[in-house]
Design a protein around this motif. Structure first.
Motif, PDB file in Angstrom:
ATOM      1  N   UNK A 296       0.848  -1.193   0.000  1.00 21.54           N
ATOM      2  CA  UNK A 296       0.000   0.000   0.000  1.00 21.54           C
ATOM      3  C   UNK A 296       0.880   1.238   0.000  1.00 21.54           C
ATOM      4  N   UNK A 297       0.410   2.339  -0.631  1.00 15.82           N
ATOM      5  CA  UNK A 297       1.212   3.570  -0.593  1.00 15.82           C
ATOM      6  C   UNK A 297       1.495   4.006   0.842  1.00 15.82           C
ATOM      7  N   UNK A 298       2.751   4.296   1.127  1.00 13.11           N
ATOM      8  CA  UNK A 298       3.110   4.734   2.469  1.00 13.11           C
ATOM      9  C   UNK A 298       2.503   6.095   2.759  1.00 13.11           C
ATOM     10  N   UNK A 299       1.979   6.247   3.978  1.00  6.71           N
ATOM     11  CA  UNK A 299       1.498   7.543   4.455  1.00  6.71           C
ATOM     12  C   UNK A 299       2.147   7.818   5.803  1.00  6.71           C
ATOM     13  N   UNK A 300       2.568   9.060   5.995  1.00  6.95           N
ATOM     14  CA  UNK A 300       3.272   9.420   7.217  1.00  6.95           C
ATOM     15  C   UNK A 300       2.686  10.715   7.761  1.00  6.95           C
ATOM     16  N   UNK A 301       2.147  10.652   8.981  1.00  6.20           N
ATOM     17  CA  UNK A 301       1.595  11.827   9.652  1.00  6.20           C
ATOM     18  C   UNK A 301       2.734  12.526  10.383  1.00  6.20           C
ATOM     19  N   UNK A 302       2.946  13.812  10.097  1.00  9.14           N
ATOM     20  CA  UNK A 302       4.117  14.504  10.626  1.00  9.14           C
ATOM     21  C   UNK A 302       3.750  15.867  11.191  1.00  9.14           C
ATOM     22  N   UNK A 303       4.671  16.426  11.960  1.00 14.82           N
ATOM     23  CA  UNK A 303       4.527  17.806  12.411  1.00 14.82           C
ATOM     24  C   UNK A 303       5.382  18.707  11.530  1.00 14.82           C
ATOM     25  N   UNK A 304       4.798  19.842  11.155  1.00 13.59           N
ATOM     26  CA  UNK A 304       5.528  20.817  10.345  1.00 13.59           C
ATOM     27  C   UNK A 304       5.274  22.220  10.853  1.00 13.59           C
ATOM     28  N   UNK A 305       6.186  23.126  10.538  1.00 14.26           N
ATOM     29  CA  UNK A 305       6.019  24.515  10.957  1.00 14.26           C
ATOM     30  C   UNK A 305       6.299  25.463   9.794  1.00 14.26           C
ATOM     31  N   UNK A 306       5.635  26.582   9.794  1.00 13.15           N
ATOM     32  CA  UNK A 306       5.759  27.587   8.738  1.00 13.15           C
ATOM     33  C   UNK A 306       7.168  28.186   8.784  1.00 13.15           C
ATOM     34  N   UNK A 307       7.949  28.064   7.711  1.00 10.92           N
ATOM     35  CA  UNK A 307       9.324  28.591   7.747  1.00 10.92           C
ATOM     36  C   UNK A 307       9.388  30.108   7.838  1.00 10.92           C
ATOM     37  N   UNK A 308       8.269  30.789   7.569  1.00  8.00           N
ATOM     38  CA  UNK A 308       8.265  32.251   7.648  1.00  8.00           C
ATOM     39  C   UNK A 308       8.055  32.770   9.064  1.00  8.00           C
TER      40      UNK A 308
END
Length: 337
Positions: A296-308
């Motif tokens: 199955x296509x891999x899915x990854x739930x992640x944390x990200x932040x706005x670089x601005x």
């Protein structure tokens, strides 16, 4: 003359594409964001752990707010519903208030019980019989009666971001220390959650190259395990990937990309974040084996932040949660049978 089965002609062998040895992804927009709270300002939602049970996603996360760090829960059936799904703080459950962060949730099948693993000052856990009831989590319990010497200062550097995975004999607890080490402890499957011992370093690199947020999985229908560890670069956080033929074995790079990259700014399209940080694979099951399906296509739930957005106080970094989905073949999908 027809080629013999399994052999093929020279032209066939020349034309066959070589197995890919790198990962490529595309990113969703932010899907889960802070919601107003009556008692504090919530700056960020972070460190997600996710399982899907009977068609419903259950997500546990760290909340970063004006009164400190805590844990929270949300659930929804489809990703378009994630943004409007209510986020419930767990401080009012028997788990209680106080510093809690970096959750991992799984169903421990031998005891028919849900476990939520998280960090206080040391690794803690709570249990529940109903993952859909956020008020059902028990009071915190420690995994270790005494902190292992390898973790203690000054020779150690503390520990954080705890991750449990079991095979058919043992359960292992992995953690990082923000100083270039991946540590592993073990206990017998029948003794879990008690009896963890033999805490050792299984990988050691530069601090920025083996930083935190390790997560480890079994690839279904194989004897292969993978572990992901977050690293730090001038372009932001990213994950590296290793493989092993056993949870007590040696870890070797599992990508030909520079720094055996799993996911980061260089291989994720439509990325709204400064990088790919603390997250979890969306698995094919919810139990302690942490199994993912290579077909199955891999899915990854992640944390990200706005670089601005730039803030001096780490707790105020505006982390949100999104999903990256693998594009095309990769070293994991190559193991599909």
């Amino acid at each position: 003359m027809a080629a013999l089965a399994g052999c093929g002609t020279t032209a066939d062998r020349t034309a066959a594409p070589a197995p890919t040895k790198a990962f490529h992804w595309t990113s969703s927009a932010p899907l889960i964001s802070p919601q107003p709270a009556p008692d504090q300002t919530i700056y960020a939602v972070k460190d997600p752990s996710i399982v899907n049970v009977n068609g419903t996603y259950h997500v546990f996360m760290t909340t970063a707010g004006s009164v400190g760090w805590g844990l929270a829960y949300t659930s929804f059936d489809k990703w378009p519903d994630a943004a409007s799904a209510k986020i419930v703080p767990l401080a009012k459950s028997p788990m209680g208030p106080g510093y809690r962060a970096a959750p991992q949730v799984f169903y421990f099948a031998p005891k028919k019980t849900w476990y939520l693993v998280y960090q206080g000052s040391d690794p803690l856990y709570s249990t529940s019989k109903d993952i859909g009831d956020p008020m059902s989590w028990s009071a915190p319990q420690p995994f270790f009666p005494v902190v292992p010497d390898i973790v203690k200062l000054p020779q150690g550097h503390g520990w954080l971001d705890f991750w449990v995975i079991c095979d058919d004999r043992k359960c292992y607890l992995f953690n990082t220390d923000d100083h270039g080490r991946l540590l592993r402890s073990e206990t017998a499957l029948g003794e879990f959650p008690n009896g963890f011992h033999n805490t050792v370093a299984v990988m050691t690199e530069k601090t920025e190259d083996l930083f935190e947020a390790s997560n480890t999985y079994k690839i279904a229908d194989t004897n292969t395990y993978i572990t992901l560890v977050e690293a730090v670069s001038p372009q932001g956080r990213y994950f590296r990937i290793w493989k092993s033929d056993g949870l007590d074995g040696k870890w070797e790079p599992f990508s030909s990309a520079p720094m055996n990259t799993f996911a980061g700014r260089d291989n994720v399209e439509q990325l709204w974040s400064e990088g790919i940080s603390h997250g979890e694979m969306i698995r094919t099951n919810a139990d302690q084996t942490m199994t993912i399906d290579p077909c199955r296509p891999l899915e990854y739930l992640f944390q990200g932040n706005d670089p601005a957005v730039h803030v001096a106080d780490y707790i105020k970094l505006p982390y949100r949660l999104g999903v990256i989905t693998a594009k095309g073949d990769n070293p994991v999908s190559a193991l599909c049978r």
